[in-house]
Design an enzyme around this catalytic site. Structure first.
Site, PDB file in Angstrom:
ATOM      1  N   PRO A   1     -21.619 152.296 -74.601  1.00 28.55           N
ATOM      2  CA  PRO A   1     -22.347 152.695 -73.357  1.00 28.55           C
ATOM      3  C   PRO A   1     -23.140 153.754 -73.415  1.00 28.55           C
ATOM      4  CG  PRO A   1     -20.186 153.132 -73.062  1.00 28.55           C
ATOM      5  CD  PRO A   1     -20.390 152.622 -74.518  1.00 28.55           C
TER       6      PRO A   1
ATOM      7  N   ASP B   1     -23.422 158.259 -76.381  1.00 34.89           N
ATOM      8  CA  ASP B   1     -22.341 157.381 -76.419  1.00 34.89           C
ATOM      9  C   ASP B   1     -21.314 158.027 -75.177  1.00 34.89           C
ATOM     10  OD1 ASP B   1     -20.122 155.648 -76.514  1.00 34.89           O
ATOM     11  OD2 ASP B   1     -20.117 155.447 -78.725  1.00 34.89           O
ATOM     12  N   HIS B   2     -21.476 157.331 -74.053  1.00 30.24           N
ATOM     13  CA  HIS B   2     -20.683 157.789 -72.969  1.00 30.24           C
ATOM     14  C   HIS B   2     -19.021 157.916 -73.223  1.00 30.24           C
ATOM     15  CE1 HIS B   2     -20.271 159.919 -69.090  1.00 30.24           C
ATOM     16  NE2 HIS B   2     -21.220 159.296 -68.481  1.00 30.24           N
ATOM     17  N   ARG B   3     -18.628 157.131 -74.230  1.00 34.77           N
ATOM     18  CA  ARG B   3     -17.380 156.872 -74.421  1.00 34.77           C
ATOM     19  C   ARG B   3     -16.845 158.299 -75.146  1.00 34.77           C
ATOM     20  NH1 ARG B   3     -16.899 152.297 -78.609  1.00 34.77           N
ATOM     21  NH2 ARG B   3     -18.717 153.437 -79.403  1.00 34.77           N
TER      22      ARG B   3
END
Length: 410
Positions: free
Chosen positions: A201, A379-381
């Site tokens: 994401p 990467d929002h993770r």
């Protein structure tokens, strides 16, 4: 003896390659180590050479086709005394003796079957009927009258028939679609982009940085770099600034290990440089960018990019990056900002737009300043907005005050 030359293992997990060009043809006598063909993997173009001498019997793939590792590319007849150098393939084996020719069978006369179907317009069964001026028009328009269906008496071809045929052909050409097979480097890029978009994401943060001092410093240092045979662009400054920003935000210098379900923080700073090449995009890697000077980084970028654009870069030069920079500022119609996609399994990528004059507020006054748009996709993770903000803040500091990089030279 027959030798089957197979597509060898090209390393780096590459399982297939596209055949770009043959250097030999069937029937040609070749020597050992003579070039056989050129193939292109997702990493680079590679020239393959013959491990044996002999005569080329046949080639199994056409130019443009894709072969997998282990597929037979070409068969070579070594004549029974060819020396095998044991590099690729297997030792030649004795060819089977040719099978005896079949015994001729007596021919049986047959009566051709009569067809009830009417002959096609313009076929040999019809007599072509057209006036001389119609034939002249057809020649001028490049039309074969045999392909035109006549609408006059006894299928006579008229001017209107020729015009309609020309118009129909033009419509077909206008609506014809070009089909480009998705293979080779383009397919590798497509697969990689889908993997990155599906697994990570992604969020992009953007900012407009004041590059006035950066432009001035580069102008001052360029003559000294040129004296050493190096062209100093803005990119080495951004590599060094990115390294310092990564030191401030270690989680941005990382990769995601899907098998272990883990985030791997990297201790080395291997910076990938996204590079446009014929047919797509590759990412050569400046290794240990933190240990290199600006001139060393500039020289290494020039070497890597030149090799990549000539499609002769080593596969090892295009793997192992921990963070990637893509520069779209020099492209025609280039924007200030974009939304670059992370080079998965990395967790972040920096995009550089064009440098031009923009209105800025300095000491309460609106003045023109050299500015550059930067886009940071993450990467929002792994990273949140706070971490992305710290990265952009550190980058801004070292781009707007590039002399601070001198304090961190190694």
């Amino acid at each position: 003896m027959s030798f089957e030359f197979k597509l060898p293992d090209l390393g780096e997990g590459i399982r297939e390659a596209q055949l770009l060009a043959w250097k030999v043809r069937p029937g040609q006598q070749i020597a050992a180590f003579e070039p056989l063909c050129e193939v292109e993997s997702a990493k680079a173009a590679v020239e393959l050479t013959a491990p044996v001498a002999g005569r080329v019997v046949d080639t199994r793939f056409s130019e443009g086709e894709t072969a997998r590792v282990g597929d037979v590319l070409v068969t070579i007849d070594t004549g029974g005394d060819g020396e095998w150098f044991g590099i690729v393939g297997s030792q030649p084996v004795a060819s089977k003796p040719p099978a005896p020719p079949p015994t001729p069978q007596p021919r049986v006369a047959t009566t051709p079957l009569q067809s009830d179907a009417s002959p096609m317009p313009g076929s040999l069964g019809n007599k072509l009927r057209a006036a001389p001026f119609v034939r002249k028009l057809a020649r001028e328009r490049g039309v074969r009258l045999e392909e035109v269906t006549g609408s006059g008496p006894q299928a006579r071809v008229r001017i209107a028939d020729v015009e309609a045929h020309v118009q129909a052909a033009a419509n077909v050409e206008t609506h014809a679609e070009a089909v480009v097979p998705l293979r080779g480097l383009r397919k590798s890029i497509a697969d990689h982009m889908v993997q990155a978009w599906r697994n990570a994401p992604q969020v992009t943060s953007m900012d407009l940085l004041d590059a006035t001092e950066l432009v001035r410093v580069r102008d001052v240092l360029s003559p000294a770099a040129a004296a050493e045979g190096v062209k100093l662009t803005y990119l080495p400054f951004f590599v060094k600034a990115a390294v310092e920003a990564l030191r401030a935000v270690p989680e941005a210098n990382a990769v995601v290990d899907d098998e272990r379900q883990a985030i791997v923080l990297k201790q080395e700073y291997h910076i990938g440089i996204a590079t446009a090449v014929p047919g797509g995009l590759v990412v050569p890697v400046v290794r240990h960018a933190d240990r290199r000077t600006l001139i060393e980084i500039a020289s290494e970028i020039e070497r890597l990019v030149s090799a990549a654009r000539e499609r002769h870069g080593a596969p090892a030069d295009q793997t192992g990056s921990t963070f990637t920079i893509t520069s779209f500022g020099g492209l025609p119609g280039s924007p200030l900002f974009a939304t670059p996609i992370v080079n998965y399994p990395e967790v972040a990528i920096l995009g550089l737009g064009r440098i031009d004059l923009q209105p800025r507020v300095v000491d309460g006054q609106v003045v023109p300043r050299q500015s550059i748009g930067v886009s940071f996709t993450f990467d929002h993770r792994v990273l949140d907005g706070e971490g992305a903000g710290r990265f952009m803040s550190a980058l801004k500091r070292f781009i707007e005050q590039p002399l601070e990089l001198l304090l961190r030279l190694r």
